[in-house]
Design a protein around this motif. Structure first.
Motif, mmCIF file in Angstrom:
data_model
loop_
_atom_site.group_PDB
_atom_site.id
_atom_site.type_symbol
_atom_site.label_atom_id
_atom_site.label_comp_id
_atom_site.label_asym_id
_atom_site.label_seq_id
_atom_site.Cartn_x
_atom_site.Cartn_y
_atom_site.Cartn_z
ATOM 1 N N ASN A 55 0.919 -1.256 0.157
ATOM 2 C CA ASN A 55 0.065 -0.028 -0.174
ATOM 3 C C ASN A 55 1.009 1.274 -0.179
ATOM 4 O O ASN A 55 1.906 1.266 0.783
ATOM 5 N N ARG A 80 -1.480 -6.306 9.460
ATOM 6 C CA ARG A 80 -2.245 -5.977 8.371
ATOM 7 C C ARG A 80 -2.140 -4.458 7.923
ATOM 8 O O ARG A 80 -2.655 -3.393 8.945
ATOM 9 N N ARG A 82 -4.353 -2.768 5.998
ATOM 10 C CA ARG A 82 -5.521 -1.954 5.704
ATOM 11 C C ARG A 82 -6.385 -3.185 5.921
ATOM 12 O O ARG A 82 -6.489 -4.324 5.551
ATOM 13 N N PHE A 83 -7.479 -3.040 6.955
ATOM 14 C CA PHE A 83 -8.310 -4.031 7.258
ATOM 15 C C PHE A 83 -9.752 -3.276 8.065
ATOM 16 O O PHE A 83 -9.630 -1.984 8.031
ATOM 17 N N ARG A 84 -10.782 -3.963 8.024
ATOM 18 C CA ARG A 84 -11.875 -3.560 8.475
ATOM 19 C C ARG A 84 -11.931 -4.092 10.107
ATOM 20 O O ARG A 84 -11.826 -5.277 10.344
ATOM 21 N N ASN A 85 -12.283 -3.178 10.902
ATOM 22 C CA ASN A 85 -12.341 -3.710 12.322
ATOM 23 C C ASN A 85 -13.772 -4.449 12.677
ATOM 24 O O ASN A 85 -14.640 -4.378 11.790
ATOM 25 N N GLU A 89 -15.249 -0.380 10.571
ATOM 26 C CA GLU A 89 -14.311 0.772 10.342
ATOM 27 C C GLU A 89 -13.084 0.346 9.432
ATOM 28 O O GLU A 89 -12.369 -0.681 9.710
ATOM 29 N N VAL A 90 -12.702 1.148 8.591
ATOM 30 C CA VAL A 90 -11.430 0.776 7.819
ATOM 31 C C VAL A 90 -10.190 1.490 8.661
ATOM 32 O O VAL A 90 -10.231 2.560 8.874
ATOM 33 N N GLU A 92 -6.034 2.057 8.715
ATOM 34 C CA GLU A 92 -4.897 2.070 7.703
ATOM 35 C C GLU A 92 -3.710 2.203 8.552
ATOM 36 O O GLU A 92 -3.668 3.562 9.179
ATOM 37 N N SER A 217 -8.614 -8.291 5.981
ATOM 38 C CA SER A 217 -7.898 -7.274 5.046
ATOM 39 C C SER A 217 -8.663 -6.581 4.025
ATOM 40 O O SER A 217 -9.480 -7.370 3.569
ATOM 41 N N LEU A 218 -8.391 -5.579 3.848
ATOM 42 C CA LEU A 218 -8.977 -4.939 2.275
ATOM 43 C C LEU A 218 -8.183 -5.549 1.210
ATOM 44 O O LEU A 218 -6.936 -5.422 1.247
#
Length: 583
Positions: A55, A80, A82-85, A89-90, A92, A217-218
């Motif tokens: 990223n 990670r 980038r991920f969603r918790n 929420e994203v 980074e 992860s995104l």
């Protein structure tokens, strides 16, 4: 910035120190705006073809990437990028300012965050942890970033804890484009960290995360439906399990059933110090005093000549009362942008002294903490008059007393620790303790205490844990240093690196010493470093136990029957505590 006379009086004779009052820790940066950066995420293949998720955050104005080239600060993480918790929420890594990453983008740096192989959105599986495969993955990504048209070709790395380690290990491969590293809470000698004294404890032995964590992860930009992400995470099922890897290698030269080699040697950065030196990579080491890796962080600075920052507080917490973001930015400004801001001419070490002027404060020195300290020896005594806090409590005195001995049975019935108990709690109820008289005047301790114990035990594989507590006048106590050593690992050996002259135990199979029945042996145990002024009226207490609640596998390794351990006092086999006294 000014000098405090009270501190100079207190530390008279401690050469090379000057005191700083820092501005308050920079407030966390405002929430990042998409206008400040342009993000790109993609897969980058490394030398064996494994695709790693990278990223990239480029400085922008009004949402448009700047056309000028910028140096890169690279983060290589298992946590990670980038991920969603669990709230959707994203999150980074690059937009969090704990390591100044968000501020670095705004200061004109490209910030790149990559998931290590076997974690996050990256493909592949982990053969081990911070192994040479991972190190050379870091090399390949550093050189890939240096070749991008929007970079100047100068790359720095930063990280704390595991990704302080990925920073350190990548530096050990000497990528030509890597100019500077900022390493937090990482080890020089992984065996002497994970299995200090031959005993595993808290760090690196936690259960492995389920695959669902990585699935949060995104996906990279070219994977909008997440198909590649799912393929990548499926490969993570082959990851080597962390705890069993470490548990399966009791000695430094043990062969791992998972990797097929003497794995501790592979992951010991001390074996690659010459490569870092020859490459001319600038180094800055940081850790906090209430954090077990600090001893290892100091070893990194000692052996590579780098700068050192020691803050108050726990694991990877930005030091309060210090412009951490400003320090990181100035460091990379000098070594990646070539700005002459004077940072290389400033004192080498900056560290917090707890209790300085009754509160605590930072000092600056051209010497690493503890180098100028003198040894102050206190002998353990059986005298329980005046200093005893409990029936198991003896005393400490400036001279060895008459010969005697104390015996205890190892207590395995310990309170469960927090999941991440980075620092132990007082253990005086679970072994033997020896308490000093109340301090008549403040006592400044900077460096690593060493416990020298004459012991015998009913089991040849008994473990010894030691804790140094500061006990306030009201009886409240806190652990200020601790150490551990298996009796069979007691042999002293010359270290393969500079370890400040402290006792060093190789842990190699040829150096394991059996304990004969009734044999009295000498054990020298270096404790974690301290930096504090013990106030008048306080006491110091040394506790000796045979188990620690932070041993995650305690129920599996406890000995039956519980060993009886005897500490000998006075006479020719006087047990003592050596304190690093900054006179």
């Amino acid at each position: 910035m000014y000098r405090r006379k009270t501190f100079l009086t207190l530390l008279a004779g401690l050469a090379g120190l000057c005191v700083l009052v820092f501005t308050a820790f920079a407030a966390k940066a405002d929430t990042a705006s998409a206008a400040d950066y342009v993000r790109q995420s993609l897969y980058v293949p490394v030398r064996d073809g494994t695709r790693l998720a990278v990223n990239i955050y480029r400085p922008a104005v009004d949402g448009q990437a700047m056309t000028a080239k910028h140096p890169v600060v690279f983060v290589f993480t298992p946590y990670r990028a980038r991920f969603r918790n669990d709230k959707g929420e994203v999150v980074e890594t690059a937009l969090n300012d704990q390591l100044a990453l968000q501020s670095l983008v705004r200061a004109g740096y490209v910030v790149a965050v990559a998931d290590i192989r076997g974690k996050g959105a990256s493909f592949g599986h982990r053969r081990g942890f911070q192994d040479r495969t991972e190190a050379y993955d870091g090399y390949d990504l550093v050189e890939w970033l240096a070749r991008q048209t929007y970079t100047t070709g100068a790359v720095g790395m930063i990280g704390c804890s595991y990704y302080g380690g990925t920073t350190f290990h990548t530096a050990s491969t000497a990528p030509p484009s890597l100019k500077a590293v900022f390493i937090g809470a990482s080890d020089l000698d992984k065996y002497n960290f994970v299995r200090a004294g031959g005993i595993t404890a808290q760090f690196n032995t936690r259960p492995d995360e389920p695959l669902s964590v990585d699935l949060a992860s995104l996906p990279v930009d070219a994977d909008p439906d997440g198909n590649l992400l799912r393929q990548a995470v499926a490969q993570h099922a082959q990851n080597t399990p962390m705890g069993p890897l470490w548990y399966g290698m009791p000695n430094r030269d043990s062969m791992s059933a998972y990797t097929g080699n003497a794995y501790w040697e592979e992951v010991g950065v001390y074996n690659y110090l010459d490569a870092i030196r020859k490459a001319g990579i600038a180094t800055y080491f940081w850790s906090n005093w209430q954090d077990e890796p600090t001893a290892q962080t100091l070893l990194g600075a000692k052996n590579l000549g780098g700068k050192f920052l020691g803050g108050p507080g726990s694991h990877c917490v930005p030091p309060p009362g210090f412009d951490f973001t400003g320090e990181i930015t100035r460091y990379f400004d000098h070594y990646l942008k070539g700005i002459d801001n004077g940072i290389e001419r400033e004192p080498r070490a900056t560290y917090w002294v707890e209790g300085l002027d009754g509160r605590g404060g930072y000092v600056r020195s051209d010497q690493l903490p503890g180098v100028r300290s003198q040894t102050l020896s206190w002998f353990l005594t059986g005298d329980r008059s005046g200093t005893a806090q409990s029936a198991n409590d003896g005393g400490m005195a400036a001279k060895a007393a008459a010969a005697g001995k104390d015996t205890f049975t190892v207590d395995y019935d310990l309170p469960p620790p927090e999941y991440f108990a980075f620092w132990p709690q007082p253990m005086d109820k679970h072994g033997l303790s020896y308490t000093s008289p109340a301090m008549e005047s403040p006592l400044t301790l900077i460096g690593s205490p060493v416990a020298h114990l004459a012991v015998t035990a009913s089991h040849p594989e008994a473990d010894i844990f030691v804790y140094l507590d500061q006990v306030a006048a009201d009886g409240s106590a806190e652990v200020v240093a601790f150490g551990r050593l298996k009796i069979s690992h007691r042999k002293l050996s010359p270290p393969p690196y500079d370890n400040f002259g402290l006792p060093w135990h190789s842990g190699r199979s040829a150096d394991i010493l059996p304990l004969a029945e009734g044999e009295v042996v000498q054990m020298s145990i270096a404790l974690t470093p301290v930096s504090r002024v013990v106030p008048a009226g306080a006491r110091l207490r040394l506790t000796v136990t045979g188990a620690d609640p932070r041993q995650r596998n305690l129920k599996d390794i406890k000995l039956e029957p519980a060993p009886r351990i005897t500490v000998l006092l006075g006479g020719a086999e006087a047990s003592r505590l050596d304190l690093p006294h900054a006179q």
